[in-house]
Design a protein around this motif. Structure first.
Motif, PDB file in Angstrom:
ATOM      1  N   ARG A 121       0.840  -1.198   0.000  1.00 44.30           N
ATOM      2  CA  ARG A 121       0.000   0.000   0.000  1.00 44.30           C
ATOM      3  C   ARG A 121       0.879   1.252   0.000  1.00 44.30           C
ATOM      4  O   ARG A 121       2.070   1.195   0.284  1.00 44.30           O
ATOM      5  CB  ARG A 121      -0.900   0.023   1.230  1.00 44.30           C
ATOM      6  CG  ARG A 121      -1.955  -1.032   1.194  1.00 44.30           C
ATOM      7  CD  ARG A 121      -2.857  -0.878   2.369  1.00 44.30           C
ATOM      8  NE  ARG A 121      -3.916  -1.862   2.289  1.00 44.30           N
ATOM      9  CZ  ARG A 121      -5.029  -1.782   2.973  1.00 44.30           C
ATOM     10  NH1 ARG A 121      -5.232  -0.788   3.800  1.00 44.30           N
ATOM     11  NH2 ARG A 121      -5.942  -2.708   2.848  1.00 44.30           N
ATOM     12  N   ALA A 122       0.273   2.387  -0.293  1.00 42.08           N
ATOM     13  CA  ALA A 122       1.006   3.654  -0.334  1.00 42.08           C
ATOM     14  C   ALA A 122       1.650   3.985   1.009  1.00 42.08           C
ATOM     15  O   ALA A 122       2.709   4.601   1.054  1.00 42.08           O
ATOM     16  CB  ALA A 122       0.072   4.779  -0.773  1.00 42.08           C
ATOM     17  N   GLY A 123       1.045   3.560   2.098  1.00 46.79           N
ATOM     18  CA  GLY A 123       1.580   3.823   3.429  1.00 46.79           C
ATOM     19  C   GLY A 123       2.711   2.891   3.824  1.00 46.79           C
ATOM     20  O   GLY A 123       3.264   2.997   4.909  1.00 46.79           O
ATOM     21  N   GLY A 124       3.070   1.946   2.954  1.00 48.10           N
ATOM     22  CA  GLY A 124       4.161   1.022   3.234  1.00 48.10           C
ATOM     23  C   GLY A 124       3.735  -0.313   3.801  1.00 48.10           C
ATOM     24  O   GLY A 124       4.561  -1.179   4.030  1.00 48.10           O
ATOM     25  N   PHE A 125       2.437  -0.506   4.029  1.00 46.91           N
ATOM     26  CA  PHE A 125       1.956  -1.782   4.560  1.00 46.91           C
ATOM     27  C   PHE A 125       1.960  -2.838   3.467  1.00 46.91           C
ATOM     28  O   PHE A 125       1.487  -2.609   2.364  1.00 46.91           O
ATOM     29  CB  PHE A 125       0.533  -1.635   5.119  1.00 46.91           C
ATOM     30  CG  PHE A 125       0.456  -0.707   6.296  1.00 46.91           C
ATOM     31  CD1 PHE A 125       0.886  -1.130   7.544  1.00 46.91           C
ATOM     32  CD2 PHE A 125      -0.022   0.574   6.149  1.00 46.91           C
ATOM     33  CE1 PHE A 125       0.830  -0.274   8.631  1.00 46.91           C
ATOM     34  CE2 PHE A 125      -0.078   1.442   7.224  1.00 46.91           C
ATOM     35  CZ  PHE A 125       0.355   1.014   8.473  1.00 46.91           C
ATOM     36  N   ILE A 126       2.494  -4.010   3.782  1.00 44.19           N
ATOM     37  CA  ILE A 126       2.537  -5.113   2.826  1.00 44.19           C
ATOM     38  C   ILE A 126       1.186  -5.809   2.835  1.00 44.19           C
ATOM     39  O   ILE A 126       0.725  -6.265   3.878  1.00 44.19           O
ATOM     40  CB  ILE A 126       3.658  -6.100   3.177  1.00 44.19           C
ATOM     41  CG1 ILE A 126       5.010  -5.400   3.114  1.00 44.19           C
ATOM     42  CG2 ILE A 126       3.635  -7.293   2.239  1.00 44.19           C
ATOM     43  CD1 ILE A 126       6.152  -6.237   3.647  1.00 44.19           C
ATOM     44  N   GLU A 127       0.555  -5.894   1.670  1.00 37.31           N
ATOM     45  CA  GLU A 127      -0.751  -6.553   1.542  1.00 37.31           C
ATOM     46  C   GLU A 127      -0.625  -8.021   1.174  1.00 37.31           C
ATOM     47  O   GLU A 127      -1.326  -8.866   1.702  1.00 37.31           O
ATOM     48  CB  GLU A 127      -1.579  -5.861   0.454  1.00 37.31           C
ATOM     49  CG  GLU A 127      -2.455  -4.783   0.952  1.00 37.31           C
ATOM     50  CD  GLU A 127      -3.426  -4.306  -0.118  1.00 37.31           C
ATOM     51  OE1 GLU A 127      -4.154  -3.380   0.182  1.00 37.31           O
ATOM     52  OE2 GLU A 127      -3.469  -4.844  -1.226  1.00 37.31           O
ATOM     53  N   THR A 128       0.269  -8.329   0.242  1.00 36.56           N
ATOM     54  CA  THR A 128       0.417  -9.683  -0.276  1.00 36.56           C
ATOM     55  C   THR A 128       1.901 -10.025  -0.366  1.00 36.56           C
ATOM     56  O   THR A 128       2.710  -9.184  -0.734  1.00 36.56           O
ATOM     57  CB  THR A 128      -0.203  -9.791  -1.687  1.00 36.56           C
ATOM     58  OG1 THR A 128      -1.520  -9.276  -1.663  1.00 36.56           O
ATOM     59  CG2 THR A 128      -0.223 -11.226  -2.167  1.00 36.56           C
ATOM     60  N   ILE A 129       2.229 -11.273  -0.016  1.00 36.45           N
ATOM     61  CA  ILE A 129       3.615 -11.723  -0.122  1.00 36.45           C
ATOM     62  C   ILE A 129       3.672 -13.054  -0.879  1.00 36.45           C
ATOM     63  O   ILE A 129       2.699 -13.795  -0.923  1.00 36.45           O
ATOM     64  CB  ILE A 129       4.278 -11.895   1.258  1.00 36.45           C
ATOM     65  CG1 ILE A 129       3.533 -12.929   2.104  1.00 36.45           C
ATOM     66  CG2 ILE A 129       4.397 -10.570   1.978  1.00 36.45           C
ATOM     67  CD1 ILE A 129       4.211 -13.276   3.409  1.00 36.45           C
ATOM     68  N   ASP A 130       4.820 -13.331  -1.484  1.00 34.63           N
ATOM     69  CA  ASP A 130       5.116 -14.641  -2.052  1.00 34.63           C
ATOM     70  C   ASP A 130       6.144 -15.297  -1.141  1.00 34.63           C
ATOM     71  O   ASP A 130       7.153 -14.674  -0.785  1.00 34.63           O
ATOM     72  CB  ASP A 130       5.701 -14.523  -3.460  1.00 34.63           C
ATOM     73  CG  ASP A 130       4.663 -14.239  -4.520  1.00 34.63           C
ATOM     74  OD1 ASP A 130       3.480 -14.548  -4.289  1.00 34.63           O
ATOM     75  OD2 ASP A 130       5.038 -13.719  -5.589  1.00 34.63           O
TER      76      ASP A 130
END
Length: 47
Positions: free
Chosen positions: A28-37
């Protein structure tokens, strides 16, 4: 929270795979990771 989720990973003992890390896929724009591999690795037998 991510550390707890990674403790649940079971690669099985017969396959020789191990957890190597993760790659952020969507952020996200705020730096929060939404999805990871998740990244797994294993050694190849010498030929």
């Amino acid at each position: 929270m991510l550390e707890y989720a990674f403790e649940e990973i079971n690669c099985g003992e017969g396959g020789g795979w191990r957890y190597a890390g993760f790659i952020p896929k969507r952020q996200r724009a705020g730096g929060f990771i939404e999805t990871i591999d998740l990244v797994f690795e294993r050694e190849r037998p010498e030929t």
